[in-house]
Design a protein around this motif. Structure first.
Motif, PDB file in Angstrom:
ATOM      1  N   PHE A 115       0.745  -1.258  -0.065  1.00 44.96           N
ATOM      2  CA  PHE A 115      -0.111  -0.002   0.142  1.00 44.96           C
ATOM      3  C   PHE A 115       0.943   1.248   0.142  1.00 44.96           C
ATOM      4  O   PHE A 115       0.728   2.128  -0.805  1.00 44.96           O
ATOM      5  CB  PHE A 115      -0.834   0.046   1.214  1.00 44.96           C
ATOM      6  N   THR A 116       1.984   1.339   0.657  1.00 42.48           N
ATOM      7  CA  THR A 116       2.724   2.307   0.976  1.00 42.48           C
ATOM      8  C   THR A 116       3.516   2.812  -0.344  1.00 42.48           C
ATOM      9  O   THR A 116       3.458   3.777  -0.723  1.00 42.48           O
ATOM     10  CB  THR A 116       3.856   2.144   1.940  1.00 42.48           C
ATOM     11  N   ARG A 117       4.135   1.697  -0.929  1.00 46.99           N
ATOM     12  CA  ARG A 117       4.784   1.968  -2.310  1.00 46.99           C
ATOM     13  C   ARG A 117       3.559   2.132  -3.330  1.00 46.99           C
ATOM     14  O   ARG A 117       3.881   2.924  -4.373  1.00 46.99           O
ATOM     15  CB  ARG A 117       5.510   0.471  -2.746  1.00 46.99           C
ATOM     16  N   GLY A 118       2.353   1.579  -3.456  1.00 44.06           N
ATOM     17  CA  GLY A 118       1.346   1.891  -4.198  1.00 44.06           C
ATOM     18  C   GLY A 118       0.690   3.301  -4.243  1.00 44.06           C
ATOM     19  O   GLY A 118       0.706   3.976  -5.233  1.00 44.06           O
ATOM     20  N   LEU A 119       0.716   3.997  -3.091  1.00 44.12           N
ATOM     21  CA  LEU A 119       0.368   5.204  -2.904  1.00 44.12           C
ATOM     22  C   LEU A 119       1.372   6.119  -3.418  1.00 44.12           C
ATOM     23  O   LEU A 119       1.109   7.316  -3.955  1.00 44.12           O
ATOM     24  CB  LEU A 119      -0.007   5.519  -1.402  1.00 44.12           C
ATOM     25  N   ARG A 120       2.706   5.772  -3.220  1.00 43.69           N
ATOM     26  CA  ARG A 120       3.607   6.373  -3.530  1.00 43.69           C
ATOM     27  C   ARG A 120       3.803   6.434  -5.216  1.00 43.69           C
ATOM     28  O   ARG A 120       4.146   7.566  -6.013  1.00 43.69           O
ATOM     29  CB  ARG A 120       5.017   5.896  -3.097  1.00 43.69           C
TER      30      ARG A 120
END
Length: 301
Positions: free
Chosen positions: A134-139
């Protein structure tokens, strides 16, 4: 723009809270709420809480609502006070603490055995992995399609697969929105990444929309169909959709009973959606980003 960002985070939290695996585990809402930046935590947390309370996939909400409360308290503790404010806790660790502590306490309070405690640890580990993606996807959404690298693209695909899992139980006119989204994602990945993109997206989408959502045959049909769709991608937008529908039809016929119209119609709808997406949009995703420290040539113009 701020209102749209908050609405998107709330919708993401709602969808993540309704992604259920093994019939009772729904840790993704907590993981999503812990993965967003602090300024978006309230919107994502509210969406996740509403998803756990009134979502279309009902599970044991008590521990997840307790986990959301724990997440709020831990974030508040580390955002107030001069000593705690200087400490940065990783979001994956924050997810594991927020979910593991209340779940473990509830399991022990209800006389849980070793199996239940191991299940609590496995769920916390799964939520931590989801938090990473999720963190990398939001980035990836913040960087824009021109600057995406392979890790951001993979994380974004897995995040979308979790949304597929959440939407698998939601039907419109007898068609599963989750499976339509999964098949469309496989076809778009095949057009963008050829054989590798179609196979990777097929395996991922088949895992979430198939095995975890109670349709295990989709693991094979999506994976093999995605591979062949990538092979036929140079022939135009319609060719991958056609061969993907043919593979899914063969898998349905191989089951030895009459072909259900619902799953076949879902594949055709997904094919129509993928054909409608222009090639220019996909080219922006596959165009390599300039190396760190360099700028593209267009920047000088």
């Amino acid at each position: 723009r701020g209102a749209a960002r908050a609405a998107g985070c709330a919708a993401g939290g709602f969808l993540a809270a309704n992604a259920v695996i093994l019939g009772e585990l729904a840790p993704f809402g907590v993981a999503f709420a812990a993965s967003v930046p602090p300024r978006d935590g309230a919107a994502a947390g509210l969406g996740a809480v509403v998803g756990y309370l009134a979502g279309f996939a009902h599970t044991g909400q008590v521990r997840y609502l307790t986990a959301m409360l724990t997440l709020f308290l831990v974030r508040w503790m580390f955002s107030s006070g001069s000593l705690a404010r200087g400490v940065r806790i990783p979001r994956q660790l924050l997810t594991a603490v927020a979910l593991g502590l209340p779940s473990g306490a509830l399991a022990m309070a209800t006389g849980g055995n070793l199996y239940q405690l191991v299940l609590v640890g496995a769920e916390a580990l799964l939520a931590s992995c989801a938090s990473y993606f999720f963190t990398r996807g939001l980035r990836a959404l913040e960087l824009g399609p021109e600057n995406l690298r392979s890790t951001e693209v993979t994380s974004l695909v897995i995040s979308l697969c979790i949304a597929v899992l959440a939407l698998s139980g939601l039907t419109v006119a007898g068609l599963s929105l989750g499976r339509v989204l999964a098949a469309a994602l496989v076809l778009l990945a095949a057009r963008a990444g050829r054989e590798a993109g179609g196979a990777i997206a097929g395996v991922s989408a088949g895992m979430f929309a198939g095995l975890l959502a109670g349709q295990p045959q989709l693991m094979g049909s999506y994976a093999f169909g995605g591979l062949l769709a990538g092979v036929f991608a140079p022939l135009g937008r319609a060719a991958p959709a056609g061969v993907f529908a043919l593979v899914n039809l063969c898998f349905l016929l191989a089951q030895g009973r009459s072909v259900p119209l619902g799953p076949l119609a879902e594949v055709f709808v997904a094919g129509a959606v993928s054909v409608a997406v222009p090639d220019g949009w996909l080219l922006r995703l596959v165009r390599p980003a300039p190396p760190v420290g360099e700028v593209a040539g267009e920047t000088y113009k």
